[in-house]
Design an enzyme around this catalytic site. Structure first.
Site, PDB file in Angstrom:
ATOM      1  N   GLU A 254      -4.855 -34.536   6.351  1.00 17.88           N
ATOM      2  CA  GLU A 254      -5.424 -33.394   5.636  1.00 17.88           C
ATOM      3  C   GLU A 254      -5.499 -33.619   4.133  1.00 17.88           C
ATOM      4  OE1 GLU A 254      -5.173 -29.623   3.343  1.00 17.88           O
ATOM      5  OE2 GLU A 254      -3.648 -31.174   3.544  1.00 17.88           O
ATOM      6  N   GLU A 255      -4.497 -34.266   3.559  1.00 18.34           N
ATOM      7  CA  GLU A 255      -4.360 -34.300   2.111  1.00 18.34           C
ATOM      8  C   GLU A 255      -5.494 -35.035   1.406  1.00 18.34           C
ATOM      9  OE1 GLU A 255      -2.431 -32.610   0.376  1.00 18.34           O
ATOM     10  OE2 GLU A 255      -1.120 -31.844   1.932  1.00 18.34           O
TER      11      GLU A 255
ATOM     12  N   GLU B 161      -0.656 -23.818   4.843  1.00 11.73           N
ATOM     13  CA  GLU B 161      -1.112 -24.726   3.799  1.00 11.73           C
ATOM     14  C   GLU B 161      -0.051 -24.841   2.720  1.00 11.73           C
ATOM     15  OE1 GLU B 161      -3.299 -27.445   2.183  1.00 11.73           O
ATOM     16  OE2 GLU B 161      -4.084 -26.401   3.944  1.00 11.73           O
TER      17      GLU B 161
ATOM     18  N   HIS C 272       2.904 -32.654  -4.549  1.00  8.06           N
ATOM     19  CA  HIS C 272       2.548 -34.076  -4.409  1.00  8.06           C
ATOM     20  C   HIS C 272       3.332 -34.954  -5.378  1.00  8.06           C
ATOM     21  CE1 HIS C 272      -1.594 -33.512  -2.255  1.00  8.06           C
ATOM     22  NE2 HIS C 272      -0.546 -33.175  -1.508  1.00  8.06           N
TER      23      HIS C 272
END
Length: 995
Positions: free
Chosen positions: A176-177, A202, A275
């Site tokens: 997904e990222e 999410e 992240h």
């Protein structure tokens, strides 16, 4: 005498307004910063295990796990048997898709675009519903039965007592990222057509509350509405819809492409940890985990329990190729203090807005007409005549006093606040990154003090009882104009984010209605003018009596004698009620009689003296006052407040409190919650290259809306609060201008990438960000010491610069993370990492074969666009994501699910005239430049070739020493810096090819 605690005086206004703001803002900030406490028991909901979920999160965040990492594979294969009932697990190792990668900005015509080929590794867990068909009703390819290895939401629904009414598919999305690849691969799975609604969990932050980011419609939002601790607003949904938020989530694919209806539930702050190496369980909390888990269970239960046709039936848009899941309706929603949740339809708000637009001005005009008929409409009246005679002198009313104060104060205070935003952007643009509350405090104190100073100063110079009503009139006019735009947006754009202005205008109308009704308590203007003239005449009379001797013309006529003559006396011919009045025509020299006094004359027995004249003048004043009171019902004992208009004494002094309750609490709550949510969402996006001014403008506008309900009453606030806020402004201004903008708790994100030339073995380490801070990062690295650092634009992230230096001191060992790899081969060069074989298959066609060591991702970059693309093993071009562009594709991103597997791509391109050639060269045409000399006189026609570059990505940094440059950065950068990857790979290896 005890004073009214709700009167419109300085002390009550200061107390109640300050207490109200504090009572609302303090809990809103606490709720915004904290999370609901996690339950102390291990299983707060039967079928869940919060302790196990926390351990799973800790395992998940133990290492970096992008799609292109070995730890990702390890996590995918892990699990434990915790379910009470069997579920069906689809281990999808066959779905793949080739598609057009759209961007947030529409590409210009005839611009080559980007395509991708992705092989999915999603895991889908099907939990059978009570009303689902029995048996294996799906395509059984890639199905592994009774693998009971999922937790959290899946574990809850697999218990027999929690079995849903309708089936649930839990998708463990992989990939997904980087570009929502996992959701795109779902489109090839046989279960996808049966999925009508979705709940997407999410993460755009690393903790805090899970916000309802966006929803597709009102009906799915209703499933979330009963959550224990709802949190979110429709503003986020509309911001995505209008393109203000360009980042995407799986929601974008599931709704926009597949047509499913659902919700985005996401962590959205702190963005600085997202992240990075702090995006883990250590920097999260069980409260955050519980907030998302409890909301997910409630929402999924409500969605699966709907056995009607809410989510079944023909689509309202009639789109083909999308699931038939009924006709949705637009909704408007927001939370209140993280506990209540308001949800209503957009069409209902449109009808409400239209009613307010049309009805409220008519009602106010009718009320104004009634006031005018009652002769009590003091607004906009400069003077009034006490009578109907043309020669009567008009008396000043002061009805225009205070009319122009509000717009002037609003413009000045608003300009100062917005000017402070530009000042911060100019001097210390990143201070909001770590000190958003300092910025908000500065703007609140600046606007409050400047607005108060103007309004209080104007009221001190020219006090006006109409100050409050004029401010409310201005608020109504501005709100009405804003509501026109809001109503158009509701109808044409289907936007509900402006709900705050609908509530504000409604409350302003009610407040203004009360303010106009107050005027009915005033005396009639004509009666007041008559009273004022009479009082002036009396004052003139007394002034003349005190400063000049009495003359016969100044002395009022004597009051007749009220004594009656008894019957049978001398003057018995007069009735008892008839006064004895001296006839002025009588002869003063009447003949004396025996009763005539020896001294004096035959004067009237009623004697006039100074005392009797004074008593008679007072009696006349009282008589006139009673006549005035009887004519209008207004007494003389209601003095105006301080030096306000003389007629204003009868105005109620308590109605302001009711008006403040209408204007204040609800508007303050909505404005504070919205401003904090928006500032939290954007205050740390500047490191991504986003606008540095936008967070400050959002804060400034939020502050104006927050303090607007105070505007009609602020002139009665005592100086103590504004002076204190002036000191707060001075302190926060100095801090915001000089403080360092980052800290260990709010780290500045720099973006790392190491570029390796696989042909020359040269490598460069690059950091992307704002040059001032990137240079500070580079200066802290031992490997950069003494080397030339080149900083230039052209970063992949708009608004950032790239600072690069020679990475010879930190060469990557890209096979160290592979099974059995040691990385020693890199000591002899990097050429072995990627092998490319490009060969012609036609005049304008070629086949490109790529084999890369220890990576799943390689990209193709062509110097000119290719008009055709086919990847071996692909299921074909997926037109749901867009047709193949006429201008061609210049970049192709290739992803495998297995390591070290070969990619084979066939491409075609057009010749110089824009025509694609067939496999026969006879159909081609060439220009003079296409001829080259092969011998002395031999010429051969050569077709145009294709040049490009293969770029392979390495993203696995879990084994120390694999990427020494990154290890060095994580060890030596300052504590206020976080290092994250720039794009799909931490290391990019490049090799050129030509056919």
């Amino acid at each position: 005498m005890v004073k009214n605690p709700f009167s419109f005086r300085s002390a009550p206004v200061t107390f109640w307004t300050t207490v109200t703001y504090l009572a609302l803002l303090i809990p809103i900030i606490i709720i915004n910063e904290g999370t609901p406490p996690a339950p102390s028991e291990e299983s707060p909901i039967r079928g869940t295990n919060l302790t196990q979920a926390w351990l799973d999160l800790s395992t998940l965040t133990r290492g970096y796990h992008p799609y292109n990492s070995h730890y990702n594979d390890d996590l995918r294969g892990s699990g434990s048997d915790n379910s009470e009932a069997a579920v069906t697990v689809f281990d999808d190792l066959s779905s793949n898709c080739t598609f057009l990668m759209s961007s947030g900005v529409a590409p210009a015509p005839n611009t080559p675009q980007v395509a991708a080929y992705f092989e999915g590794t999603n895991i889908l867990v099907y939990i059978r519903g009570k009303s689902d068909d029995q048996g294996r009703w799906w395509d059984t390819a890639a199905v592994h039965d009774s693998k009971q290895n999922e937790k959290g939401l899946t574990l809850y629904f697999t218990r027999s007592e929690n079995q849903p009414e309708r089936g649930i598919v839990v998708m463990l999305n992989n990939g997904e990222e980087d570009y929502l690849y996992g959701a795109r691969a779902l489109g090839q799975h046989p279960l996808n057509p049966y999925i009508h609604t979705f709940l997407n969990l999410e993460g755009a932050g690393a903790g805090g509350r899970a916000i309802l980011f966006r929803t597709t419609d009102r009906e799915v939002t209703a499933a979330y509405a009963g959550s224990p601790d709802p949190f979110g607003t429709v503003i986020g949904s509309d911001a995505f819809g209008l393109g203000f938020i360009r980042s995407g989530t799986d929601y974008s694919v599931l709704y926009d492409v597949f047509g499913q209806r659902g919700l985005d539930l996401a962590f959205f702050k702190p963005r600085a940890r997202y992240h990075t190496d702090q995006d883990d369980a250590r920097h999260a909390s069980k409260g955050s985990l519980w907030h998302m888990l409890s909301a997910s269970i409630h929402t999924a239960t409500r969605l699966s329990s709907d056995t009607g046709d809410t989510f079944i039936g023909p689509r309202s848009d009639g789109a083909s190729g999308k699931v038939h899941n009924g006709s949705p309706s637009d909704g408007v929603w927001f939370d209140l203090f993280g506990k209540g949740f308001v949800l209503f339809g957009l069409r209902g708000m449109f009808a409400w807005s239209l009613t307010v637009l049309i009805a409220t001005p008519l009602i106010l005009m009718l009320l104004s007409y009634l006031l005018h008929r009652a002769d009590k409409y003091y607004l906009f009246s400069s003077s009034v005549k006490p009578g109907d005679q043309p020669d009567d002198e008009a008396l000043p009313v002061g009805g225009w006093k205070g009319f122009f104060r509000f717009p002037f104060a609003l413009v000045v205070a608003g300009s100062l606040t917005i000017g402070a935003a530009f000042l911060m952007r100019k001097v210390n643009p990143f201070i909001i990154y770590s000190s958003r509350y300092s910025v908000l405090a500065m703007m609140v104190s600046l606007f409050y003090f400047s607005f108060w100073a103007i309004m209080r100063g104007a009221n001190f110079a020219r006090p006006s009882a109409l100050h409050r009503v004029y401010v409310q009139i201005w608020l109504f006019i501005l709100g009405w104009a804003m509501l026109v735009a809001v109503t158009v947006a509701e109808d044409r754009l289907r936007i509900g984010a402006e709900y705050m202005f609908v509530f504000l205008e409604s409350s302003v109308f009610l407040s203004l209605f009360i303010a106009l009704c107050e005027l009915f308590a005033l005396p009639k203007k004509n009666a007041w003018a008559q009273k004022m003239r009479d009082e002036q005449e009396e004052r003139d009379f007394h002034r003349g009596r005190l400063h000049s001797p009495l003359s016969s013309s100044q002395i009022p006529p004597p009051v007749p004698n009220q004594e009656s003559t008894p019957p049978g006396t001398r003057h018995s011919n007069h009735t008892a009620s008839t006064p004895t009045i001296r006839n002025e025509d009588e002869d003063d020299d009447a003949a004396p009689t025996e009763r005539t006094p020896l001294v004096g004359g035959n004067a009237d027995p009623t004697r006039t003296t100074f005392a009797t004249t004074y008593r008679r003048s007072i009696s006349a004043l009282v008589t006139r006052a009673r006549r005035y009171s009887d004519s209008d019902g207004a007494g003389l004992h209601h003095d105006p407040f301080e030096r306000e208009q003389a007629w204003s004494g009868r105005l109620p002094s308590w109605t302001w409190f009711l008006q403040f309750l209408l204007l204040g609490p609800f508007t303050i709550t909505l404005a504070a919650q919205t401003a904090l949510m928006l500032v939290d969402a954007v205050h740390q996006t500047g490191a991504d290259g986003s606008s540095l001014l936008m967070p400050y403008l959002i804060a400034a506008l939020g502050v104006v809306l927050l303090l607007l309900p105070l505007a009609p009453f602020v002139h009665r606030v005592s100086h103590h609060v504004p002076v204190f806020l002036a000191a707060v402004f001075a302190a926060t201004l100095v801090y915001n201008l000089v403080a360092f903008p980052f800290s260990a708790a709010a780290r500045y994100k720099v973006y790392f990438v190491q570029a390796v030339d696989l042909e020359t073995d040269a490598n460069r380490v690059c950091y992307h960000g704002v040059e001032e801070y990137v240079r500070a990062v580079v200066d802290s690295l031992p490997s950069a010491s003494g080397r030339d650092v080149d900083c230039a634009g052209g970063s992949k992230k708009a608004g950032l610069v790239s600072c690069c230096f020679d990475g010879v001191a930190t060469p990557p060992r890209l096979t160290a993370g592979a099974s059995g790899g040691s990385g020693k081969h890199e000591e002899e060069g990097y050429g072995h990492l990627v092998a490319v074989n490009a060969s012609r298959t036609g005049e304008h066609a070629a086949r490109i074969e790529i084999v890369a060591n220890n990576t799943k991702a390689c990209f193709l970059e062509f110097e000119k666009p290719v008009s055709g693309l086919s990847v071996h093993g692909s299921s074909g071009w997926d037109e749901r994501f867009g047709q193949y562009p006429d201008a061609g594709v210049k970049n192709v991103r290739l992803w495998h699910r297995r390591w070290d597997e070969k990619w084979v791509a066939d491409v075609q391109w057009k010749d110089a005239e824009g025509e694609a050639a067939s496999s026969s060269s006879s159909s081609s045409s060439f220009s003079d430049g296409d001829w080259e000399v092969l011998g002395d006189e031999d010429l051969r026609k050569r077709a145009e070739g294709l040049k490009g570059t293969v770029v392979c990505m390495w993203s696995d940094a879990n084994v120390p020493g694999t990427i020494p440059a990154l290890d060095e950065a994580l060890r030596f950068v300052p504590a206020w810096v976080a290092v994250t990857k720039l794009s799909e790979g931490l290391v990019e290896g490049r090799r050129r090819f030509e056919v």
